[in-house]
Design a protein around this motif. Structure first.
Motif, mmCIF file in Angstrom:
data_model
loop_
_atom_site.group_PDB
_atom_site.id
_atom_site.type_symbol
_atom_site.label_atom_id
_atom_site.label_comp_id
_atom_site.label_asym_id
_atom_site.label_seq_id
_atom_site.Cartn_x
_atom_site.Cartn_y
_atom_site.Cartn_z
ATOM 1 N N ASP A 39 35.259 63.081 60.034
ATOM 2 C CA ASP A 39 33.885 62.904 59.418
ATOM 3 C C ASP A 39 33.999 63.294 58.060
ATOM 4 O O ASP A 39 33.047 63.811 57.450
ATOM 5 C CB ASP A 39 32.715 63.621 60.205
ATOM 6 N N GLU A 40 35.001 63.160 57.833
ATOM 7 C CA GLU A 40 35.237 63.750 56.455
ATOM 8 C C GLU A 40 37.039 63.508 56.331
ATOM 9 O O GLU A 40 37.453 63.340 56.897
ATOM 10 C CB GLU A 40 35.460 65.693 56.023
ATOM 11 N N THR A 42 39.650 64.417 52.078
ATOM 12 C CA THR A 42 40.727 65.201 51.806
ATOM 13 C C THR A 42 41.022 64.606 50.647
ATOM 14 O O THR A 42 42.335 63.500 51.212
ATOM 15 C CB THR A 42 40.887 66.035 52.224
ATOM 16 N N ARG A 81 33.319 71.474 46.675
ATOM 17 C CA ARG A 81 34.133 70.864 47.228
ATOM 18 C C ARG A 81 35.290 70.133 46.433
ATOM 19 O O ARG A 81 36.547 69.316 47.056
ATOM 20 C CB ARG A 81 34.125 69.636 48.042
ATOM 21 N N THR A 117 37.259 66.689 49.075
ATOM 22 C CA THR A 117 36.444 66.665 49.468
ATOM 23 C C THR A 117 35.245 66.039 50.281
ATOM 24 O O THR A 117 33.885 66.346 49.861
ATOM 25 C CB THR A 117 36.559 68.375 50.995
ATOM 26 N N ARG A 119 32.979 64.449 52.182
ATOM 27 C CA ARG A 119 31.511 64.528 53.653
ATOM 28 C C ARG A 119 31.534 63.162 54.052
ATOM 29 O O ARG A 119 30.526 62.870 54.972
ATOM 30 C CB ARG A 119 30.775 66.000 53.437
ATOM 31 N N THR A 145 40.218 63.308 58.855
ATOM 32 C CA THR A 145 40.181 64.730 59.327
ATOM 33 C C THR A 145 39.124 64.947 60.195
ATOM 34 O O THR A 145 37.454 64.383 59.641
ATOM 35 C CB THR A 145 40.328 66.139 58.518
ATOM 36 N N THR A 146 38.259 65.604 61.397
ATOM 37 C CA THR A 146 37.075 65.717 61.840
ATOM 38 C C THR A 146 36.746 67.770 61.781
ATOM 39 O O THR A 146 37.653 68.285 61.217
ATOM 40 C CB THR A 146 36.955 65.766 63.292
ATOM 41 N N THR A 147 35.945 67.494 61.314
ATOM 42 C CA THR A 147 35.434 69.003 61.525
ATOM 43 C C THR A 147 35.289 69.456 62.326
ATOM 44 O O THR A 147 35.254 70.529 62.799
ATOM 45 C CB THR A 147 33.790 69.291 60.372
ATOM 46 N N GLU A 148 34.997 69.082 63.708
ATOM 47 C CA GLU A 148 35.091 69.413 65.274
ATOM 48 C C GLU A 148 36.137 69.508 65.364
ATOM 49 O O GLU A 148 36.353 69.518 66.792
ATOM 50 C CB GLU A 148 33.687 68.998 65.725
ATOM 51 N N ARG A 150 37.710 71.837 66.522
ATOM 52 C CA ARG A 150 37.814 73.166 67.988
ATOM 53 C C ARG A 150 38.052 72.457 68.899
ATOM 54 O O ARG A 150 38.499 72.148 70.077
ATOM 55 C CB ARG A 150 37.553 73.975 66.986
#
Length: 195
Positions: A39-40, A42, A81, A117, A119, A145-148, A150
């Motif tokens: 969802d993002e 870089t 960003r 970055t 989004r 990458t994903t912001t979630e 974790r």
């Protein structure tokens, strides 16, 4: 793709006999992979400016960096960003047939990298094109990458633990035993990569 490996799950197996100093154990590993949509993204781009005159090389670099930042903002990248990732200024010497390096400067290389970055992953191609058109002449890295991370890592861990438990139960059943509670759990091998 998110990959998680649980390296070791030691389970007590069967009743312990009095004369045994070490408990009988089953050691297994469990793995899990989750496919996660990024969802993002870089993007690290750079400008490499070269000139015999250092001030000209620096001026060219500064102007192109300003244009790239403006293009990024116009393309929807938030100002917070956008960050400078690296700056370098170094002389390059003329080659000498005797020593391998001459004493006179052939040119100066002024390099600056920006990390942006985004989004909105769907806008990646348009943003990258805008950066190149604005003057970026080096694309160093692109990471989806994903912001979630974790949350997904925790899910992968649970799935890996479940896989290890099922494997231990199957092995114990084959040996005519029942697995007990875990004696030790070791985690390792977690990673994220775009696929």
């Amino acid at each position: 793709m998110l990959s998680m490996t649980i390296l070791t799950l030691c389970l007590a197996a069967g009743p312990q006999e009095k004369y045994m100093t070490e408990p009988r154990t089953i050691t297994v590993s469990g793995e899990a992979e989750l496919k996660v949509a990024p969802d993002e993204v870089t993007i690290t781009v750079g400008v490499d400016s070269r000139d015999k005159d250092l001030s000209k090389a620096k001026k060219d670099n500064d102007e192109r960096i300003k244009r790239i930042i403006a293009a990024a903002k116009n393309s929807g990248v938030e100002e917070r960003r956008i960050a400078t990732d690296r700056i370098s200024i170094e002389p390059h010497y003329e080659s000498s047939s005797y020593s391998g390096r001459g004493t006179s400067i052939e040119h100066y290389a002024v390099q600056r990298n920006l990390q942006l970055t985004l989004r909105e992953v769907a806008r990646f191609d348009a943003v990258l094109s805008a950066l190149v058109e604005a003057g970026a002449n080096v694309v160093h890295d692109v990471q989806f990458t994903t912001t979630e991370l974790r949350k997904h890592r925790d899910q992968a861990r649970e799935l890996a633990m479940k896989a290890a438990g099922e494997k231990a139960a199957a092995l114990a059943k084959t040996m005519g035993m029942k697995p007990g509670k875990p004696r030790s759990i070791t985690e390792g091998g977690g990673s994220w990569w775009a696929s």
